[in-house]
Write a protein that holds these residues in place. Structure first.
Motif, PDB file in Angstrom:
ATOM      1  N   SER A  32       0.829  -1.208   0.000  1.00 16.71           N
ATOM      2  CA  SER A  32       0.000   0.000   0.000  1.00 16.71           C
ATOM      3  C   SER A  32       0.861   1.254   0.000  1.00 16.71           C
ATOM      4  CB  SER A  32      -0.929  -0.008   1.224  1.00 16.71           C
ATOM      5  OG  SER A  32      -0.172  -0.080   2.419  1.00 16.71           O
ATOM      6  N   SER A  33       1.983   1.228   0.724  1.00 14.08           N
ATOM      7  CA  SER A  33       2.864   2.388   0.754  1.00 14.08           C
ATOM      8  C   SER A  33       3.495   2.618  -0.607  1.00 14.08           C
ATOM      9  CB  SER A  33       3.954   2.205   1.813  1.00 14.08           C
ATOM     10  OG  SER A  33       3.386   2.106   3.092  1.00 14.08           O
ATOM     11  N   LEU A  34       3.988   1.547  -1.209  1.00  7.84           N
ATOM     12  CA  LEU A  34       4.624   1.674  -2.514  1.00  7.84           C
ATOM     13  C   LEU A  34       3.618   2.099  -3.570  1.00  7.84           C
ATOM     14  CD1 LEU A  34       7.092   1.414  -4.291  1.00  7.84           C
ATOM     15  CD2 LEU A  34       6.663  -1.040  -4.456  1.00  7.84           C
ATOM     16  N   THR A  35       2.443   1.496  -3.528  1.00 11.93           N
ATOM     17  CA  THR A  35       1.416   1.863  -4.494  1.00 11.93           C
ATOM     18  C   THR A  35       1.013   3.324  -4.330  1.00 11.93           C
ATOM     19  OG1 THR A  35       0.554  -0.397  -4.502  1.00 11.93           O
ATOM     20  CG2 THR A  35      -0.915   1.339  -5.310  1.00 11.93           C
ATOM     21  N   ARG A  36       0.795   3.736  -3.080  1.00 10.43           N
ATOM     22  CA  ARG A  36       0.416   5.130  -2.831  1.00 10.43           C
ATOM     23  C   ARG A  36       1.542   6.076  -3.256  1.00 10.43           C
ATOM     24  NH1 ARG A  36      -1.961   3.276   2.076  1.00 10.43           N
ATOM     25  NH2 ARG A  36      -0.070   3.846   3.223  1.00 10.43           N
ATOM     26  N   GLY A  37       2.793   5.638  -3.016  1.00  2.83           N
ATOM     27  CA  GLY A  37       3.911   6.478  -3.412  1.00  2.83           C
ATOM     28  C   GLY A  37       3.952   6.706  -4.905  1.00  2.83           C
ATOM     29  N   LEU A  38       3.754   5.636  -5.698  1.00  7.36           N
ATOM     30  CA  LEU A  38       3.773   5.764  -7.159  1.00  7.36           C
ATOM     31  C   LEU A  38       2.570   6.565  -7.653  1.00  7.36           C
ATOM     32  CD1 LEU A  38       4.978   2.177  -8.104  1.00  7.36           C
ATOM     33  CD2 LEU A  38       6.273   4.306  -8.256  1.00  7.36           C
ATOM     34  N   GLU A  39       1.430   6.361  -7.007  1.00 13.31           N
ATOM     35  CA  GLU A  39       0.246   7.146  -7.389  1.00 13.31           C
ATOM     36  C   GLU A  39       0.474   8.628  -7.108  1.00 13.31           C
ATOM     37  OE1 GLU A  39      -2.835   5.354  -5.127  1.00 13.31           O
ATOM     38  OE2 GLU A  39      -3.188   3.718  -6.550  1.00 13.31           O
ATOM     39  N   TYR A  40       1.042   8.912  -5.961  1.00 14.13           N
ATOM     40  CA  TYR A  40       1.328  10.303  -5.583  1.00 14.13           C
ATOM     41  C   TYR A  40       2.279  10.943  -6.586  1.00 14.13           C
ATOM     42  CZ  TYR A  40       3.436  14.121  -2.868  1.00 14.13           C
ATOM     43  OH  TYR A  40       3.919  15.331  -2.448  1.00 14.13           O
ATOM     44  N   LEU A  41       3.316  10.218  -6.986  1.00 13.42           N
ATOM     45  CA  LEU A  41       4.311  10.772  -7.900  1.00 13.42           C
ATOM     46  C   LEU A  41       3.747  10.941  -9.303  1.00 13.42           C
ATOM     47  CD1 LEU A  41       7.385   8.705  -6.662  1.00 13.42           C
ATOM     48  CD2 LEU A  41       6.950  11.131  -6.271  1.00 13.42           C
ATOM     49  N   ASN A  42       2.982   9.977  -9.772  1.00 16.39           N
ATOM     50  CA  ASN A  42       2.412  10.087 -11.121  1.00 16.39           C
ATOM     51  C   ASN A  42       1.415  11.232 -11.209  1.00 16.39           C
ATOM     52  OD1 ASN A  42       3.315   8.038 -13.187  1.00 16.39           O
ATOM     53  ND2 ASN A  42       2.990   6.663 -11.438  1.00 16.39           N
ATOM     54  N   ALA A  43       0.721  11.507 -10.116  1.00 13.68           N
ATOM     55  CA  ALA A  43      -0.230  12.615 -10.117  1.00 13.68           C
ATOM     56  C   ALA A  43       0.487  13.960 -10.192  1.00 13.68           C
ATOM     57  CB  ALA A  43      -1.105  12.551  -8.866  1.00 13.68           C
ATOM     58  N   ARG A  44       1.771  13.963  -9.786  1.00 21.79           N
ATOM     59  CA  ARG A  44       2.554  15.213  -9.782  1.00 21.79           C
ATOM     60  C   ARG A  44       3.689  15.163 -10.798  1.00 21.79           C
ATOM     61  NH1 ARG A  44       0.085  14.080  -5.504  1.00 21.79           N
ATOM     62  NH2 ARG A  44      -0.657  15.640  -3.991  1.00 21.79           N
TER      63      ARG A  44
END
Length: 884
Positions: A32-44
């Motif tokens: 969940s942390s890794l997925t959220r991290g990649l989602e956060y970065l792709n959104a920005r």
């Protein structure tokens, strides 16, 4: 830094992580942390200036969660064509609820377009050989593959006879100044003298050295600064040097108290600062639950010597340094017996050699104290601390500190190597020269010749290690033949030799072979008083094991004449200071390991010019040696014991540390201005701000004598400094460090101290309008002394907190600074206790925010006054006490 769930092994991608449900949460990043991290970065992604490909398939460099505040720290390394990019890291920090609280990005934009093909021209073995050549190391011999892996995953080779540790090699990309990504082999080599620990980028086609990082941090430049500050003066003489504290007698005999250590304990900086004490059961039950001599996580000590889970301390006068699979070729280690009673004699006037058991015990104690105290404040097993076994199962372990006492590898210095997690750090503590030396000769009839001045050789054993040395003198001529003509007469004696005919090392080696205990070389050049510092390589691989000194021709002639008249006996002694007894230096060195492991991916993230490693380490030294009765305004020097200064001396820095800005005037504006152009001097600026912060928090919350606790301003400050390193990003500058501390306070304390933190840093030029510039440039910053508008407007920012008046109490003069901005010149007034204005002047707002305005109080009667400032933002005031 490799990830926390493998050791130079496979890099796990997001897809592979999600496909491995059998891995425990302690061994892998939570999906969940890794997925959220990649989602956060792709959104920005657009804001970050990165393409979709730049964020595709990154390697997980590291990930851990702080148990106390629930923050998860995720570190992703960029990959291009399946190959990692050195130094290209994105950090994403999540709070307990999964919200991103901080992020830093150093990915290379459009990396695929600027990257070379991922096909190396050199093999890994050729890369190791090329790195050795480029680093002036011997060619590796018998190199063997110890751990297999693909080029992109990395592999490990044997030491090849040239490295203290096995040699990791990994194919990577390296960003070059022209913006190109060059394909390189990253080769890590630890030379046998332990003076460097190289992480080198070797061009994968040509074998050229493109870049290198040194994991060893040395203090040699500090002593050079001390010498410059003393303006060429000689080191203090025996009469000038302070004696050991009166309450520090020699230990008469062992007490055999179980689990005890006779040391200069926590908060006692050195033998000059306080008494040696017998401390019992000092291990912290949480940080070292099985004590300091455990290695297996089961009750009961595995070692009765100064070795355990956190550190192994031992003497290394012969520069052995050799470690192979945790089997040491180490020097002396004191044995506490089954009782673990480390109570050994110490005599201040004896040689370092005779005090070695006490010195090694003190070094062992302080390394463990540093481990335990900082573990309780955030440098935990999860956060890559130094332990053989990680009892929690989190992290790699196998990286306890090798602490080398009385190291023969140098003088007036100390160093600490902090490689990647899972690789052992090394602390090397040296002797420090003094002017307390003597060379005299006893002649027939009770006549004494001397004392003679002399220079010690750069080779062989330090005379301080065998002092005092006494014995008959025998003349051996030039001493250039082996065996010497009168070899039999030299056994157990002191050899006098004349300069010339062969190298100094050949003379001394010949005398050593004949059994001489000391060599005195007299100059053969007439009409000169210049003493020669003899140097040179030993004539064979066994080295030179006896001391040698050089005297003038005139003194030598006197000695020859006396020998012709009868028997002459020499008495030679040197009393060096032992760095193992300067606890501030030990804490400083250990501090390098803390900040290197906590910043970014945990290795290689403090190599930029504006990094603050020396400043953090000085802060740890000051913090660990602060007593409840201390005050922040008292000037504190670093290394006063090692540098033979009194406790009130300036130490090895350009200025002592003090919250009194008339004593320590350093601000961010000093950075890049001589002498603040190198890491040690630059660190002074950073530490000055941290020291102010420590005392500001003590003034607010008090001092807690329990240094393992969470309450008290001192403990809050240490926690903020340690946790701040986690949020500042790789290759930080001063403002990055400030922001990391602010973020730590926000997470740990709900930003309760934000206004105070801003005030402290603004006072030292790191205010709201300050500009950092490139962290690899120490001349492009802009200092500013203002506070953020939100802080000024908040109730937490009391009027007095925007105003600095120092010194207070004042005598002849006082300096006034204001952090609040004003759109017009500010009126300054000094008001007495009757309400009368006794001084008034107007000053530009910029001057008040910068250097400040100095007011004269010399003509004022002693008493209580009010400093009142009026500008466009309103009126602020602060009480001032004047004393004469």
């Amino acid at each position: 830094m490799k990830h926390t769930f493998t050791h130079y092994g496979r890099v796990l991608t997001l897809a592979s992580l999600l496909a491995l449900p059998g891995l425990s949460q302690a061994q892998q990043p939570a999906p969940s942390s890794l997925t959220r991290g990649l989602e956060y970065l792709n959104a920005r992604r657009v804001k970050l200036g990165l393409s979709e490909a730049d964020l595709r398939n990154p390697a997980v460099a590291s990930e851990y969660t702080d148990a106390d505040n629930g923050v998860t720290h995720l570190y992703l390394r960029q990959r291009v064509q399946g190959v990692e990019v050195y130094g290209a890291v994105i950090e994403v920090h999540f709070d307990r609820g999964g919200k991103v609280v901080q992020s830093h990005n150093s990915f290379v934009p459009n990396a695929a377009a600027v990257a070379n093909a991922a096909t190396p021209g050199l093999s890994p073995v050729q890369a190791v050989a090329a790195a050795a050549r480029a680093l002036n190391m011997p060619a590796p011999q018998g190199l063997r593959l110890e751990k297999e892996g693909s080029a992109a995953e990395g592999m490990t080779f044997s030491t090849g006879g040239i490295s203290l540790e096995k040699i990791p090699v990994q194919l990577m990309y390296s960003l070059r100044p022209d913006g190109r990504l060059a394909l390189v082999w990253n080769v890590t080599l630890y030379p046998l003298d332990a003076q460097h620990y190289w992480d080198a980028r070797i061009d994968a086609s040509t074998g050229a050295l493109l870049d290198r990082t040194d994991f060893v941090v040395s203090e040699e430049a500090s002593f050079a600064a001390l010498v410059r500050r003393r303006q060429g003066q000689a080191l203090p003489s025996a009469a000038q040097r302070p004696a050991a504290a009166a309450s520090t007698p020699a230990t008469a005999g062992r007490t055999n108290v179980p689990n005890s250590y006779n040391v200069w304990p926590l908060t006692v900086e050195s033998p000059n600062h306080g008494a040696r004490q017998l401390v019992t059961d000092p291990a912290n039950a949480t940080a070292s639950p099985y004590g300091w001599h455990d290695t297996n996580g089961v009750t009961g000590a595995e070692y009765t010597i100064t070795r355990g889970n956190n550190t192994h301390a031992y003497e290394d006068r012969r520069k052995l340094n050799t470690v192979t699979s945790n089997t040491y070729t180490a020097g002396f280690t004191p044995d506490g017996t089954a009782q673990l009673s480390f109570d050994f004699p110490y005599t201040p006037t004896s040689s370092a050699n005779s005090n070695e058991a006490a010195a090694v015990t003190n070094l062992f104690y302080w390394n463990n104290i540093m481990h335990d105290v900082t573990e309780r404040h955030g440098f935990t097993e999860a956060a890559r601390n130094f332990q053989l076994r990680n009892y929690s199962g989190v992290g790699l372990g196998n990286d306890f500190v090798q602490a080398e006492a009385q190291d023969g590898g140098g003088l007036n210095n100390a160093n600490f190597s902090a490689p990647r997690e899972g690789n052992q750090p090394r602390m090397q503590m040296y002797l420090w020269e003094t002017a307390q030396q003597s060379l005299t000769f006893a002649l027939p009839g009770g006549v004494t010749l001397g004392p003679f001045t002399f220079a010690q050789a750069a080779f062989g054993r330090r005379l301080a290690m065998v002092s005092p040395l006494n014995g008959p003198v025998v003349y051996a001529g030039p001493g250039c033949t082996t065996p010497l003509p009168n070899a039999a007469a030299l056994s157990g004696k002191i050899a006098l030799m004349k300069r010339g005919g062969c190298n100094f090392t050949a003379k001394v080696k010949a005398a050593e072979a004949a059994g001489a205990r000391l060599v005195i070389v007299m100059d053969s050049i007439p009409n000169t008083t210049q003493l020669v510092s003899m140097s040179g390589a030993a004539p064979d691989s066994n080295g030179i094991r006896i001391p040698a000194v050089f005297i003038t021709r005139a003194d030598g002639q006197q000695l020859l004449q006396s020998l012709a008249a009868g028997t002459v006996s020499a008495s030679a002694s040197v009393l060096d200071r032992d760095g193992d007894l300067d606890n501030g230096i030990i804490a400083h060195e250990y501090g390098h390991g803390i900040t290197n492991r906590l910043t970014g991916t945990g290795a290689g993230c403090l190599t930029n010019l504006e990094q603050m490693g020396e400043g953090w380490s000085d802060f740890f030294a000051l913090w660990m040696t602060t007593k409840p009765t201390d005050v922040g305004t008292t000037p504190r020097g670093i290394g006063t014991y090692a540098s033979s200064e009194p406790v009130t001396g300036g130490g090895i820095r350009t200025k002592p540390y003090s919250t009194d800005m008339t004593v320590n005037t350093l601000t961010y504006a000093n950075l890049g201005v001589s002498p603040y152009t190198a890491v040690h001097a630059n660190g002074e600026i950073w530490c000055s701000a941290l020291w102010d912060l420590n005392w500001a928090l003590i003034n607010r919350y008090g001092y807690n004598a329990d240094l393992y606790g969470s309450t008290g301003g001192n403990n809050i400050a240490l926690k903020l400094v340690i946790d701040g390193c986690k949020y500042q990003g790789c290759n930080p500058g001063f403002l990055s460090g400030r922001n990391g501390i602010l973020k730590a306070d926000s997470i740990n304390n709900g930003a309760a101290n934000a206004a105070l933190i801003w005030q402290v840093f603004a006072r030292r030029g790191m205010g709201a309008s300050a500009v950092q510039g490139s962290t690899n440039n120490i001349s492009d910053q802009t200092a500013a002394y203002d506070l953020p508008a939100g802080v000024l407007a908040s109730k937490a920012a009391k009027a007095a907190e925007t105003l600095a008046v120092y010194p207070n109490p004042a005598q002849d003069r006082v300096t006034v600074r204001q952090y609040a901005a004003s759109q017009r010149p500010v009126q300054l007034e000094l008001v007495n206790n009757l309400g009368q204005v006794v001084q008034r002047q107007t000053a530009p707002a910029a001057q008040l925010q910068g250097a400040g305005v100095e007011l004269s109080t010399a003509a004022l009667p002693a008493g209580i006054y009010v400093v009142r400032l009026t500008g466009s933002a309103g009126t602020t005031s602060q009480k001032l006490v004047v004393r004469h």
